[in-house]
Design an enzyme around this catalytic site. Structure first.
Site, short mmCIF file in Angstrom:
data_model
loop_
_atom_site.label_atom_id
_atom_site.label_comp_id
_atom_site.label_asym_id
_atom_site.label_seq_id
_atom_site.Cartn_x
_atom_site.Cartn_y
_atom_site.Cartn_z
N TRP A 103 -12.10 -0.72 15.85
CA TRP A 103 -10.75 -1.74 16.35
C TRP A 103 -11.31 -2.63 17.61
CZ3 TRP A 103 -7.34 -1.45 13.11
CH2 TRP A 103 -7.08 -0.42 12.40
N ASP A 109 -6.66 -2.03 24.69
CA ASP A 109 -6.12 -1.37 23.75
C ASP A 109 -6.01 0.07 23.75
OD1 ASP A 109 -5.25 -0.51 21.09
OD2 ASP A 109 -6.74 -1.52 19.74
N LYS A 135 0.86 6.16 16.93
CA LYS A 135 -0.04 7.50 17.01
C LYS A 135 0.60 8.41 18.22
CE LYS A 135 -3.58 4.86 15.15
NZ LYS A 135 -4.01 3.43 15.30
C1 LIG Z 1 -4.62 2.19 14.82
C2 LIG Z 1 -5.16 1.28 16.00
C3 LIG Z 1 -5.16 -0.02 15.79
C4 LIG Z 1 -4.24 -0.84 14.43
O1 LIG Z 1 -2.81 -0.64 14.76
P1 LIG Z 1 -1.83 -1.31 13.95
O2 LIG Z 1 -0.69 -1.10 14.54
O3 LIG Z 1 -1.95 -0.73 12.62
O4 LIG Z 1 -2.33 -2.73 13.98
C5 LIG Z 1 -5.56 -0.90 16.81
N1 LIG Z 1 -6.18 -0.29 17.73
C6 LIG Z 1 -6.56 0.90 17.85
C7 LIG Z 1 -7.37 1.50 18.93
C8 LIG Z 1 -5.85 1.89 16.84
O5 LIG Z 1 -6.23 3.22 16.91
#
Ligand SMILES: *Cc1c(COP(=O)(O)O)cnc(C)c1O
Length: 357
Positions: A100, A169, A193
Protein backbone atom coordinates in the site's frame (compact mmCIF):
# COMPACT_ATOMS: atom_id res chain seq x y z
CA UNK A 1 -27.19 -19.03 10.98
CA UNK A 2 -24.17 -21.17 10.18
CA UNK A 3 -21.11 -20.66 12.36
CA UNK A 4 -18.27 -19.14 10.47
CA UNK A 5 -15.18 -17.35 11.70
CA UNK A 6 -14.60 -14.27 9.61
CA UNK A 7 -10.95 -13.32 9.13
CA UNK A 8 -11.51 -11.31 5.96
CA UNK A 9 -8.95 -8.58 5.29
CA UNK A 10 -11.45 -5.99 4.12
CA UNK A 11 -14.33 -5.61 3.87
CA UNK A 12 -14.10 -7.33 7.21
CA UNK A 13 -16.16 -8.55 10.13
CA UNK A 14 -18.63 -6.18 11.75
CA UNK A 15 -19.95 -6.56 15.31
CA UNK A 16 -23.05 -8.74 15.35
CA UNK A 17 -24.75 -6.26 17.71
CA UNK A 18 -24.24 -3.52 15.15
CA UNK A 19 -25.70 -5.58 12.32
CA UNK A 20 -28.69 -6.45 14.47
CA UNK A 21 -29.31 -2.84 15.37
CA UNK A 22 -29.05 -1.87 11.72
CA UNK A 23 -31.50 -4.64 10.89
CA UNK A 24 -34.01 -3.32 13.43
CA UNK A 25 -33.68 0.18 12.00
CA UNK A 26 -33.42 -0.86 8.36
CA UNK A 27 -36.94 -0.12 7.18
CA UNK A 28 -37.76 2.71 9.50
CA UNK A 29 -35.15 4.88 11.17
CA UNK A 30 -36.47 6.47 14.37
CA UNK A 31 -39.88 7.84 13.50
CA UNK A 32 -38.91 9.23 10.14
CA UNK A 33 -41.10 6.71 8.30
CA UNK A 34 -38.20 5.70 6.08
CA UNK A 35 -34.83 4.02 5.92
CA UNK A 36 -31.59 5.95 6.47
CA UNK A 37 -30.87 5.21 2.80
CA UNK A 38 -33.91 7.23 1.84
CA UNK A 39 -33.28 10.27 4.05
CA UNK A 40 -32.23 13.54 2.50
CA UNK A 41 -28.65 14.29 3.43
CA UNK A 42 -29.93 17.78 4.28
CA UNK A 43 -32.51 16.49 6.78
CA UNK A 44 -32.12 16.96 10.52
CA UNK A 45 -32.37 13.20 11.08
CA UNK A 46 -29.42 12.53 8.79
CA UNK A 47 -27.39 15.49 9.99
CA UNK A 48 -27.67 14.14 13.54
CA UNK A 49 -26.17 10.82 12.45
CA UNK A 50 -23.44 12.60 10.49
CA UNK A 51 -22.48 14.89 13.36
CA UNK A 52 -22.57 12.08 15.90
CA UNK A 53 -20.17 10.07 13.75
CA UNK A 54 -17.79 13.04 13.52
CA UNK A 55 -17.87 13.81 17.22
CA UNK A 56 -17.46 10.15 18.16
CA UNK A 57 -14.42 9.87 15.89
CA UNK A 58 -12.88 12.93 17.53
CA UNK A 59 -13.60 11.73 21.01
CA UNK A 60 -12.53 8.09 20.60
CA UNK A 61 -9.36 9.13 18.75
CA UNK A 62 -8.83 11.78 21.42
CA UNK A 63 -7.66 14.46 19.01
CA UNK A 64 -7.20 18.08 19.99
CA UNK A 65 -9.70 20.79 19.06
CA UNK A 66 -7.62 21.83 16.06
CA UNK A 67 -8.47 18.72 14.01
CA UNK A 68 -11.09 18.49 11.31
CA UNK A 69 -12.73 15.14 10.71
CA UNK A 70 -13.82 14.69 7.10
CA UNK A 71 -15.69 12.02 5.18
CA UNK A 72 -14.72 11.33 1.60
CA UNK A 73 -15.33 8.57 -0.95
CA UNK A 74 -12.97 6.71 -3.27
CA UNK A 75 -11.41 4.64 -0.50
CA UNK A 76 -7.91 4.98 0.89
CA UNK A 77 -6.68 4.61 -2.69
CA UNK A 78 -8.07 8.01 -3.69
CA UNK A 79 -6.31 9.50 -0.68
CA UNK A 80 -3.02 8.50 -2.27
CA UNK A 81 -3.84 11.10 -4.92
CA UNK A 82 -5.58 13.57 -2.65
CA UNK A 83 -2.76 13.86 -0.16
CA UNK A 84 -0.30 14.63 -2.92
CA UNK A 85 -2.60 17.06 -4.73
CA UNK A 86 -3.24 19.01 -1.57
CA UNK A 87 0.18 18.99 0.00
CA UNK A 88 2.95 18.02 -2.39
CA UNK A 89 5.00 21.11 -3.23
CA UNK A 90 8.42 20.39 -4.63
CA UNK A 91 9.24 17.13 -2.92
CA UNK A 92 7.57 14.64 -0.60
CA UNK A 93 8.92 11.74 1.42
CA UNK A 94 7.51 8.21 1.51
CA UNK A 95 8.51 5.39 3.81
CA UNK A 96 7.87 2.04 2.14
CA UNK A 97 6.70 -0.80 4.35
CA UNK A 98 4.48 -2.74 1.99
CA UNK A 99 2.30 -2.80 -1.09
CA UNK A 100 0.00 0.00 0.00
CA UNK A 101 2.80 2.45 0.71
CA UNK A 102 4.31 1.58 -2.68
CA UNK A 103 1.00 2.47 -4.29
CA UNK A 104 0.73 5.69 -2.30
CA UNK A 105 4.22 6.71 -3.43
CA UNK A 106 3.48 5.78 -7.07
CA UNK A 107 0.39 8.00 -7.12
CA UNK A 108 2.27 10.91 -5.55
CA UNK A 109 4.98 10.51 -8.18
CA UNK A 110 2.41 11.39 -10.83
CA UNK A 111 1.93 14.74 -9.13
CA UNK A 112 5.41 15.71 -7.95
CA UNK A 113 8.76 14.52 -6.67
CA UNK A 114 8.88 11.61 -4.29
CA UNK A 115 11.90 10.61 -2.28
CA UNK A 116 11.92 7.25 -0.53
CA UNK A 117 13.11 8.00 3.00
CA UNK A 118 13.45 4.32 3.89
CA UNK A 119 12.16 0.97 2.73
CA UNK A 120 12.05 -2.52 4.16
CA UNK A 121 11.52 -4.07 0.73
CA UNK A 122 14.95 -5.80 0.75
CA UNK A 123 13.76 -8.09 3.51
CA UNK A 124 10.34 -8.80 1.99
CA UNK A 125 8.75 -6.16 4.20
CA UNK A 126 9.29 -8.23 7.33
CA UNK A 127 10.34 -5.22 9.36
CA UNK A 128 9.69 -1.54 9.94
CA UNK A 129 12.58 0.88 9.28
CA UNK A 130 14.16 2.26 12.43
CA UNK A 131 13.00 5.78 13.10
CA UNK A 132 16.53 7.18 13.36
CA UNK A 133 17.50 5.82 9.91
CA UNK A 134 14.88 7.74 7.94
CA UNK A 135 16.34 10.14 5.41
CA UNK A 136 14.47 13.33 4.77
CA UNK A 137 15.03 16.94 3.92
CA UNK A 138 13.59 19.69 6.08
CA UNK A 139 12.02 21.10 2.91
CA UNK A 140 10.07 17.93 2.09
CA UNK A 141 6.36 18.76 2.06
CA UNK A 142 5.54 15.83 4.32
CA UNK A 143 6.55 12.33 5.31
CA UNK A 144 4.05 9.57 4.49
CA UNK A 145 3.89 6.38 6.54
CA UNK A 146 1.51 3.40 6.57
CA UNK A 147 0.84 2.53 10.19
CA UNK A 148 -0.11 -1.09 9.62
CA UNK A 149 0.93 -3.17 6.67
CA UNK A 150 -2.11 -5.15 5.84
CA UNK A 151 -0.43 -7.47 3.32
CA UNK A 152 2.79 -8.35 5.12
CA UNK A 153 1.54 -8.13 8.70
CA UNK A 154 3.83 -5.51 10.17
CA UNK A 155 2.96 -2.45 12.21
CA UNK A 156 4.78 0.65 13.38
CA UNK A 157 5.15 0.46 17.15
CA UNK A 158 6.08 4.12 17.47
CA UNK A 159 6.18 6.79 14.81
CA UNK A 160 8.95 8.96 13.33
CA UNK A 161 9.56 12.20 15.10
CA UNK A 162 10.52 14.16 11.99
CA UNK A 163 10.53 17.92 11.77
CA UNK A 164 8.26 17.83 8.70
CA UNK A 165 4.50 17.15 8.64
CA UNK A 166 3.58 13.51 9.19
CA UNK A 167 0.84 11.91 7.07
CA UNK A 168 -0.40 8.45 7.92
CA UNK A 169 -2.45 5.84 6.05
CA UNK A 170 -4.13 4.18 9.02
CA UNK A 171 -6.64 2.14 7.03
CA UNK A 172 -5.98 -1.17 8.72
CA UNK A 173 -5.38 -0.21 12.34
CA UNK A 174 -7.24 3.00 13.06
CA UNK A 175 -8.79 3.07 16.55
CA UNK A 176 -7.24 -0.30 17.36
CA UNK A 177 -4.75 0.90 19.98
CA UNK A 178 -4.16 3.97 22.05
CA UNK A 179 -1.64 6.11 20.24
CA UNK A 180 -1.27 9.87 20.22
CA UNK A 181 -3.21 10.91 17.14
CA UNK A 182 -2.01 14.49 17.61
CA UNK A 183 1.44 13.56 16.32
CA UNK A 184 0.00 13.33 12.79
CA UNK A 185 -0.85 16.26 10.59
CA UNK A 186 -3.16 14.11 8.51
CA UNK A 187 -4.54 10.60 8.97
CA UNK A 188 -6.75 8.75 6.50
CA UNK A 189 -8.48 5.40 6.71
CA UNK A 190 -10.91 3.54 4.49
CA UNK A 191 -13.69 2.39 6.81
CA UNK A 192 -14.00 -1.22 5.72
CA UNK A 193 -11.38 -2.73 8.01
CA UNK A 194 -11.82 -1.26 11.47
CA UNK A 195 -14.62 1.28 11.26
CA UNK A 196 -17.57 0.00 9.28
CA UNK A 197 -18.57 -0.99 5.77
CA UNK A 198 -16.88 0.15 2.56
CA UNK A 199 -17.88 3.42 0.94
CA UNK A 200 -16.54 6.05 3.28
CA UNK A 201 -13.03 7.20 4.19
CA UNK A 202 -12.36 9.03 7.43
CA UNK A 203 -9.77 11.81 7.44
CA UNK A 204 -8.30 13.65 10.40
CA UNK A 205 -6.47 16.82 9.41
CA UNK A 206 -4.85 19.42 11.60
CA UNK A 207 -6.08 22.93 10.91
CA UNK A 208 -2.60 24.43 10.61
CA UNK A 209 -1.69 21.80 7.99
CA UNK A 210 -4.94 22.26 6.09
CA UNK A 211 -4.14 25.96 5.81
CA UNK A 212 -1.02 25.04 3.80
CA UNK A 213 -2.97 23.01 1.23
CA UNK A 214 -2.73 23.84 -2.45
CA UNK A 215 -5.73 25.89 -3.46
CA UNK A 216 -6.07 25.38 -7.18
CA UNK A 217 -6.97 21.69 -7.30
CA UNK A 218 -10.14 19.80 -8.25
CA UNK A 219 -12.97 20.61 -5.85
CA UNK A 220 -13.74 17.02 -4.93
CA UNK A 221 -10.12 16.25 -4.05
CA UNK A 222 -9.61 19.35 -1.94
CA UNK A 223 -9.77 18.77 1.81
CA UNK A 224 -10.83 22.40 2.19
CA UNK A 225 -14.08 21.65 0.34
CA UNK A 226 -14.97 19.03 2.92
CA UNK A 227 -13.82 21.13 5.88
CA UNK A 228 -15.87 24.13 4.70
CA UNK A 229 -19.05 22.08 4.22
CA UNK A 230 -18.84 19.66 7.15
CA UNK A 231 -18.37 16.96 4.46
CA UNK A 232 -21.77 17.83 3.03
CA UNK A 233 -20.63 19.59 -0.14
CA UNK A 234 -22.30 16.88 -2.19
CA UNK A 235 -24.21 13.71 -1.27
CA UNK A 236 -22.20 11.72 1.25
CA UNK A 237 -22.48 7.90 1.48
CA UNK A 238 -25.22 8.21 4.09
CA UNK A 239 -25.66 4.53 4.89
CA UNK A 240 -21.94 3.87 5.28
CA UNK A 241 -21.67 6.83 7.66
CA UNK A 242 -24.70 5.58 9.58
CA UNK A 243 -23.03 2.15 9.96
CA UNK A 244 -19.74 3.75 10.94
CA UNK A 245 -21.58 5.67 13.65
CA UNK A 246 -23.07 2.43 14.98
CA UNK A 247 -19.62 0.81 15.10
CA UNK A 248 -18.27 3.83 17.00
CA UNK A 249 -21.20 3.63 19.42
CA UNK A 250 -20.38 -0.06 19.91
CA UNK A 251 -16.75 0.86 20.72
CA UNK A 252 -17.90 3.49 23.22
CA UNK A 253 -20.34 1.15 24.92
CA UNK A 254 -17.53 -1.32 25.48
CA UNK A 255 -15.24 1.21 27.12
CA UNK A 256 -13.54 2.94 24.23
CA UNK A 257 -10.05 2.49 22.93
CA UNK A 258 -8.60 1.04 26.14
CA UNK A 259 -10.99 -1.88 26.01
CA UNK A 260 -10.41 -2.37 22.27
CA UNK A 261 -6.65 -2.29 22.72
CA UNK A 262 -6.78 -4.81 25.52
CA UNK A 263 -8.92 -7.16 23.43
CA UNK A 264 -6.65 -6.73 20.42
CA UNK A 265 -3.58 -7.50 22.55
CA UNK A 266 -5.18 -10.68 23.81
CA UNK A 267 -6.38 -11.74 20.37
CA UNK A 268 -2.98 -11.24 18.74
CA UNK A 269 -1.26 -13.06 21.57
CA UNK A 270 -3.50 -16.10 21.08
CA UNK A 271 -2.81 -16.38 17.34
CA UNK A 272 0.93 -15.65 17.54
CA UNK A 273 1.19 -18.16 20.36
CA UNK A 274 -0.18 -20.83 18.01
CA UNK A 275 2.62 -19.94 15.58
CA UNK A 276 5.40 -19.65 18.15
CA UNK A 277 4.56 -22.85 19.99
CA UNK A 278 4.43 -24.93 16.80
CA UNK A 279 8.16 -25.77 16.64
CA UNK A 280 8.41 -24.16 13.22
CA UNK A 281 5.36 -25.89 11.73
CA UNK A 282 3.90 -22.41 11.23
CA UNK A 283 6.33 -19.63 10.35
CA UNK A 284 5.43 -16.01 11.02
CA UNK A 285 6.33 -13.68 8.12
CA UNK A 286 6.99 -10.54 10.16
CA UNK A 287 9.96 -10.00 12.41
CA UNK A 288 8.81 -10.38 15.98
CA UNK A 289 9.45 -6.74 16.89
CA UNK A 290 7.39 -5.57 13.89
CA UNK A 291 4.41 -7.90 14.26
CA UNK A 292 1.00 -6.49 13.49
CA UNK A 293 -1.83 -6.97 15.93
CA UNK A 294 -4.27 -6.65 13.04
CA UNK A 295 -2.97 -8.95 10.31
CA UNK A 296 -1.16 -12.12 11.33
CA UNK A 297 0.79 -13.52 8.36
CA UNK A 298 2.32 -16.98 8.27
CA UNK A 299 3.28 -19.87 6.03
CA UNK A 300 3.69 -23.61 6.40
CA UNK A 301 6.74 -25.62 5.32
CA UNK A 302 5.68 -26.06 1.69
CA UNK A 303 3.16 -24.45 -0.61
CA UNK A 304 1.33 -27.77 -0.87
CA UNK A 305 0.98 -27.95 2.90
CA UNK A 306 -0.21 -24.34 3.00
CA UNK A 307 -2.87 -25.21 0.43
CA UNK A 308 -3.96 -28.26 2.44
CA UNK A 309 -4.16 -26.13 5.58
CA UNK A 310 -6.24 -23.44 3.88
CA UNK A 311 -8.60 -26.03 2.46
CA UNK A 312 -9.09 -27.74 5.83
CA UNK A 313 -9.57 -24.36 7.51
CA UNK A 314 -12.21 -23.36 4.96
CA UNK A 315 -14.02 -26.67 5.53
CA UNK A 316 -14.01 -25.96 9.27
CA UNK A 317 -15.67 -22.56 8.77
CA UNK A 318 -12.65 -20.23 8.76
CA UNK A 319 -13.15 -17.57 6.11
CA UNK A 320 -10.58 -15.19 4.65
CA UNK A 321 -7.35 -16.94 5.66
CA UNK A 322 -5.55 -17.03 2.28
CA UNK A 323 -2.89 -14.31 2.14
CA UNK A 324 -3.15 -11.36 -0.24
CA UNK A 325 -2.75 -12.37 -3.89
CA UNK A 326 0.55 -10.48 -4.07
CA UNK A 327 2.05 -12.27 -1.06
CA UNK A 328 0.50 -15.74 -0.71
CA UNK A 329 0.65 -17.85 2.43
CA UNK A 330 -1.91 -17.32 5.17
CA UNK A 331 -3.21 -14.20 6.83
CA UNK A 332 -5.63 -13.88 9.71
CA UNK A 333 -7.05 -10.38 9.87
CA UNK A 334 -8.15 -9.78 13.43
CA UNK A 335 -9.53 -6.26 13.34
CA UNK A 336 -11.52 -4.66 16.17
CA UNK A 337 -14.75 -6.52 15.41
CA UNK A 338 -13.22 -10.00 15.28
CA UNK A 339 -14.00 -11.70 18.57
CA UNK A 340 -11.64 -13.28 21.03
CA UNK A 341 -13.60 -16.51 20.51
CA UNK A 342 -12.81 -16.50 16.77
CA UNK A 343 -9.11 -16.16 17.58
CA UNK A 344 -9.29 -18.95 20.15
CA UNK A 345 -11.05 -21.16 17.62
CA UNK A 346 -8.36 -20.44 15.03
CA UNK A 347 -5.52 -21.20 17.45
CA UNK A 348 -7.20 -24.44 18.42
CA UNK A 349 -7.65 -25.38 14.78
CA UNK A 350 -4.00 -24.62 14.02
CA UNK A 351 -2.88 -26.86 16.88
CA UNK A 352 -5.17 -29.66 15.77
CA UNK A 353 -4.10 -29.42 12.13
CA UNK A 354 -0.47 -29.67 13.13
CA UNK A 355 -1.15 -32.87 15.05
CA UNK A 356 -3.21 -34.29 12.18
CA UNK A 357 -0.62 -34.13 9.40
C1 LIG B 1 -7.00 -1.71 2.33
C2 LIG B 1 -5.96 -0.67 2.35
C3 LIG B 1 -5.91 0.34 1.38
C4 LIG B 1 -6.86 0.40 0.20
O1 LIG B 1 -8.11 0.77 0.62
P1 LIG B 1 -9.30 1.07 -0.41
O2 LIG B 1 -10.31 1.69 0.50
O3 LIG B 1 -9.71 -0.24 -0.98
O4 LIG B 1 -8.81 2.00 -1.44
C5 LIG B 1 -4.93 1.31 1.50
N1 LIG B 1 -4.05 1.28 2.51
C6 LIG B 1 -4.06 0.31 3.45
C7 LIG B 1 -3.05 0.34 4.54
C8 LIG B 1 -5.01 -0.69 3.40
O5 LIG B 1 -5.02 -1.65 4.33
Amino acid sequence: MSTIYNFNAGPAALPKEVLQKAQREMVEYGNTGMSVMELSHRSNAYEDIHNQAISRLKSIANVNQDYHVLFMQGGASLQFTSVAQNFLKGQSNYILTGGWSEKAAAEAQKIGNVVIGASSKENQYRSIPLSDTLLYDSNDSYMHVTSNNTLYGTQWQSFPDASIPLVCDMSSDILSRSIDMNQFDLVYAGAQKNLGPAGVTAIFVKDSFLKQANKNIPTMLSYQTYADSNSLYNTPPVYSIYMLNLVLEWIEERGGIDYIEDQNDQKAKIVYEAIDSSDGFYKGHAQIDARSKMNVTFTLATEALTTTFLKAAADAGFVGLPGHRSVGGCRASIYNSVSLESCEALAKFMNQFKKMV
